[in-house]
Motif scaffolding. Structure first.
Motif, mmCIF file in Angstrom:
data_model
loop_
_atom_site.group_PDB
_atom_site.id
_atom_site.type_symbol
_atom_site.label_atom_id
_atom_site.label_comp_id
_atom_site.label_asym_id
_atom_site.label_seq_id
_atom_site.Cartn_x
_atom_site.Cartn_y
_atom_site.Cartn_z
ATOM 1 N N LEU A 8 -9.024 -1.954 -0.446
ATOM 2 C CA LEU A 8 -8.504 -3.294 -0.224
ATOM 3 C C LEU A 8 -9.303 -3.913 0.916
ATOM 4 N N MET A 24 -9.136 -8.005 5.174
ATOM 5 C CA MET A 24 -7.921 -7.202 5.264
ATOM 6 C C MET A 24 -7.599 -6.786 6.693
ATOM 7 N N ASP A 222 -7.918 -8.954 -2.953
ATOM 8 C CA ASP A 222 -7.380 -7.635 -3.306
ATOM 9 C C ASP A 222 -5.867 -7.585 -3.139
ATOM 10 N N LEU A 223 -5.360 -8.260 -2.121
ATOM 11 C CA LEU A 223 -3.913 -8.348 -1.891
ATOM 12 C C LEU A 223 -3.539 -9.809 -1.710
ATOM 13 N N TYR A 234 -1.619 -7.163 -6.295
ATOM 14 C CA TYR A 234 -2.789 -6.323 -6.023
ATOM 15 C C TYR A 234 -3.779 -6.465 -7.158
ATOM 16 N N TYR A 236 -7.215 -4.969 -8.805
ATOM 17 C CA TYR A 236 -8.169 -3.868 -8.883
ATOM 18 C C TYR A 236 -9.135 -4.193 -10.019
#
Length: 403
Positions: A8, A24, A222-223, A234, A236
């Motif tokens: 992440l 992040m 990513d988040l 999330y 991926y």
């Protein structure tokens, strides 16, 4: 070697149809607080960090986060804290201790990696020294275990046949090892079973089939936190997983779960609407209900049980405990490292050896069961957040588009 890993690296907040994104490492910072609660939350963030660093004096009673927090629950900084605590896996922030929040944040700020462990283990076990000393058994369900004090040996019954050993290291939480007799559990470990409060995560996973992002909006990070729905998203690669936390439930038909699914679908619509001017499309919908829980309760009232483990009286020469479930920290990596060192020191104090009755080996056999039960998963195998669900890791799931 290059391992298949997922990290992440970015986070974002989707509000009023617009994204705000950042690296992040800034999630638990003033910038992250501003994204979630505005300037008022950003101005208050120094007080938040000071609370996390606070340590009570000797003899002073520990207080919960809510007892020490002076702002109203509707204050922007309080709202930002609640969204962050949900991401950290703390559903009840106000009754939790500041130490738990600090340790969870510490673990979360490190890169979260889900590697191809089969390849990692092959590099460790394929050396000549390892082949001579270790036998690795996978897909091997443990059925029962008995310890003979007269012979000072374990007899472990598994799907692959019986094993005999003078020592055993248990690398799982108590609720995942029902085959171990109650009398073999140390008294200090018993409270772990009753004090751990499981919750459920409702997930909706979809696939990003077209990702022609324009300059109107940044790429999906990513988040992503969607505050209006209290939902985390999330990403991926092409998989996008929406998740919401509810009280522990066992069926998708439970009222709280149904409400959670509605929140997830509203969040999906809001994310899709943010890219309606771009050629960004989602396809499919996989719903799942996943029971999750941390071994270490963050609640202040439960901390006294965990301090018993600090005395390290639960590890014995014939039975020791390791991995993130066994330790007093809310940082999984710290528990894993410390518990493994203590377990190895305990079982090697008397020169423990082991052998397989189906295939003799030269030295020590360390067998770890691959859990095949519906027990509470260990929070994330050093990952404080559930990964996008697959058929094998859900207690109940439903595919509205199996293709």
């Amino acid at each position: 070697p290059e391992f298949n890993q997922r990290t992440l690296k970015s986070f974002g907040v989707l509000a009023a149809g617009k994204f705000k994104t950042a690296p992040m490492e800034e999630f638990f910072s003033k910038r992250g607080a501003r994204f979630l609660g505005g300037l008022a939350a950003q101005k208050e963030w120094d007080n938040v960090l000071a609370m996390l660093e606070y340590e009570p004096a000797a003899g002073e009673k520990r207080q919960s986060f809510g007892q020490r927090w002076e702002k109203a629950r509707k204050h922007p900084s309080s709202i930002a804290l609640e969204h962050i605590s949900n991401v950290l896996g703390i559903p009840d922030l106000w009754n939790s201790g500041s130490q738990a929040v600090k340790e969870r944040a510490k673990g979360f700020q490190r890169e979260l990696i889900n590697a191809n462990w089969k390849e990692v283990l092959s590099h460790i076990l394929d050396s000549e020294e390892s082949r001579a000393a270790i036998t690795l058994l996978t897909d091997c369900l443990i059925v029962g275990a008995q310890y003979s004090r007269a012979e000072s040996r374990w007899t472990v019954t598994t799907e692959a046949g019986p094993l005999s050993a003078s020592a055993m290291i248990l690398a799982m939480p108590p609720w995942s090892a029902p085959w171990l007799h109650r009398d073999d559990w140390p008294a200090t470990v018993h409270p772990m079973i009753t004090k751990t409060k499981p919750v459920s995560v409702v997930t909706l996973t979809t696939k990003l089939v077209s990702d022609n992002f324009s300059d109107n909006q940044p790429e999906i990070p990513d988040l992503t936190v969607i505050p209006a729905e209290s939902v985390q998203v999330y990403r991926y690669g092409q998989e996008v997983c929406f998740q919401a936390t509810v009280d522990y439930e066992i069926t998708l038909q439970a009222p709280a779960v149904v409400k959670g699914i509605k929140r997830l679908r509203r969040a999906l619509k809001k994310l899709a609407a943010a890219y309606e001017d771009d050629d960004v499309k989602f396809e499919g919908e996989h719903l799942a209900l996943i029971p999750v829980g941390w071994s270490q309760s963050p609640l202040v009232g439960d901390r006294r049980w965990w301090h018993q483990l600090e005395k390290d009286k639960h590890n014995r020469r014939h039975l020791a405990f390791a991995r993130d479930a066994h330790g007093t920290s809310c940082d999984s990596d710290e528990n894993t490292v410390n518990s493994l060192l203590k377990a190895c020191a305990a079982v090697t104090a008397g020169g423990a050896t082991a052998k397989s009755e189906t295939e003799p080996v030269a030295a020590e056999v360390i067998a770890e069961e691959v859990a095949k039960t519906d027990a509470i998963p260990e929070e994330a195998d050093s990952h404080p957040l559930p990964s996008p669900p697959t058929t094998g890791d859900t207690s109940e799931s439903h595919d509205s588009n199996p293709n």
